[in-house]
Design an enzyme around this catalytic site. Sequence first.
Site, mmCIF file in Angstrom:
data_model
loop_
_atom_site.group_PDB
_atom_site.id
_atom_site.type_symbol
_atom_site.label_atom_id
_atom_site.label_comp_id
_atom_site.label_asym_id
_atom_site.label_seq_id
_atom_site.Cartn_x
_atom_site.Cartn_y
_atom_site.Cartn_z
ATOM 1 N N ASP A 67 65.064 44.273 15.765
ATOM 2 C CA ASP A 67 65.805 43.881 16.781
ATOM 3 C C ASP A 67 67.231 43.355 16.219
ATOM 4 O OD1 ASP A 67 65.209 41.419 15.472
ATOM 5 O OD2 ASP A 67 64.440 40.311 17.321
ATOM 6 N N SER A 68 67.330 43.397 14.902
ATOM 7 C CA SER A 68 68.804 43.437 14.184
ATOM 8 C C SER A 68 69.512 44.395 14.893
ATOM 9 C CB SER A 68 68.665 43.574 12.698
ATOM 10 O OG SER A 68 67.821 44.518 12.476
ATOM 11 N N ASP A 106 60.219 45.988 16.503
ATOM 12 C CA ASP A 106 60.049 44.532 16.709
ATOM 13 C C ASP A 106 60.039 44.338 18.387
ATOM 14 O OD1 ASP A 106 60.458 43.087 14.428
ATOM 15 O OD2 ASP A 106 62.712 42.899 14.441
ATOM 16 N N LYS A 136 55.992 44.173 15.552
ATOM 17 C CA LYS A 136 56.222 43.037 14.623
ATOM 18 C C LYS A 136 56.791 42.071 15.641
ATOM 19 C CE LYS A 136 59.813 42.472 11.996
ATOM 20 N NZ LYS A 136 60.386 41.111 12.450
ATOM 21 N N GLU A 138 57.612 37.391 15.851
ATOM 22 C CA GLU A 138 58.066 36.260 14.822
ATOM 23 C C GLU A 138 57.093 35.035 15.209
ATOM 24 O OE1 GLU A 138 62.149 35.242 15.172
ATOM 25 O OE2 GLU A 138 62.699 37.482 14.766
ATOM 26 N N GLU A 205 60.875 35.810 5.476
ATOM 27 C CA GLU A 205 62.182 35.923 5.402
ATOM 28 C C GLU A 205 63.096 34.426 5.254
ATOM 29 O OE1 GLU A 205 66.300 37.015 8.249
ATOM 30 O OE2 GLU A 205 64.305 37.482 9.018
#
Length: 290
Positions: A67-68, A106, A136, A138, A205
């Site tokens: 999602d960056s 993501d 993925k 978080e 991270e």
Amino acid sequence: MSTTFVLDTSTSRANPTPAPIKRLTVPAIQRRKVDGRTQEPLVMLTAYTARMAQILDTHCDMLLVGDSLGQVIYGLPSTLSVTLDMMIAHGAAVVRGSYHSVVIVDMPFGSYEASPQQAFASASRIMAETGCAAVKLEGGQAMAETISFLSQRGIPVMGHIGLTPQAVNALGGYAARGKSREEHDKIIADAQAVARAGAFGMVIEGVMEEIAIAATQSVDVPTIGIGASAQCDGQVLVIDDMLGMFDRVPRFVKRYADLATSIGETAAHYAADVRARNFPTEDQVYRPKK
């Protein structure tokens, strides 16, 4: 045999062609960690387009559609505005451009946190519409129930602990995590909870190195570091950071190229040719055949 898409680099068009399936699998990635150690570290980079995926594919074990892309592709101030539709569009492109790597997409902010059921609806749509191998998300202990729910229903999940960019407002910024004993213990507990819940691996991270090492040693699934430690089971970087596309270089990034300068110089050369009427030349214009 499987009918898939290969990008014709001479035309930039995707054409359906029969090709044997040689792609790595999620279980193959997970099996790389034996007796708590990954002999050959796993390689992961982000990719957002079919062409970049094609270039990176043979060099990577995993391609992450992060999602960056919100910041890298769309110029957004954070990842929080990224939508499910955006992730699906780019995820499908990366799958089309790759044959070898496990493609992981993501799950964007707001698409999974409300409940395991919401997460399943979002994740199943991502997988169905992109053809990716895994998603993925978080979060540590708070997301364990959701990870378990998805994993038990056939959706491979990669976790993400430590500095979690989607929680930037709650964290107060992007500073490295784990400076206090309390936070140190929480990150280790998050890693263990994510592994127990059924994640096949996890990104660690922006944490103090000792935490990354301890977390890696405490779980039986691969850990992928970014701003963590070389002792993780693998590494990931945002491709644009690694290639030098931005002026700012985060501490955890090694800049392997300076493409921004190269692109700028190339554009300047082109602009000069256009203004001097040196482009196009005889080689670039159409004339009747004699």
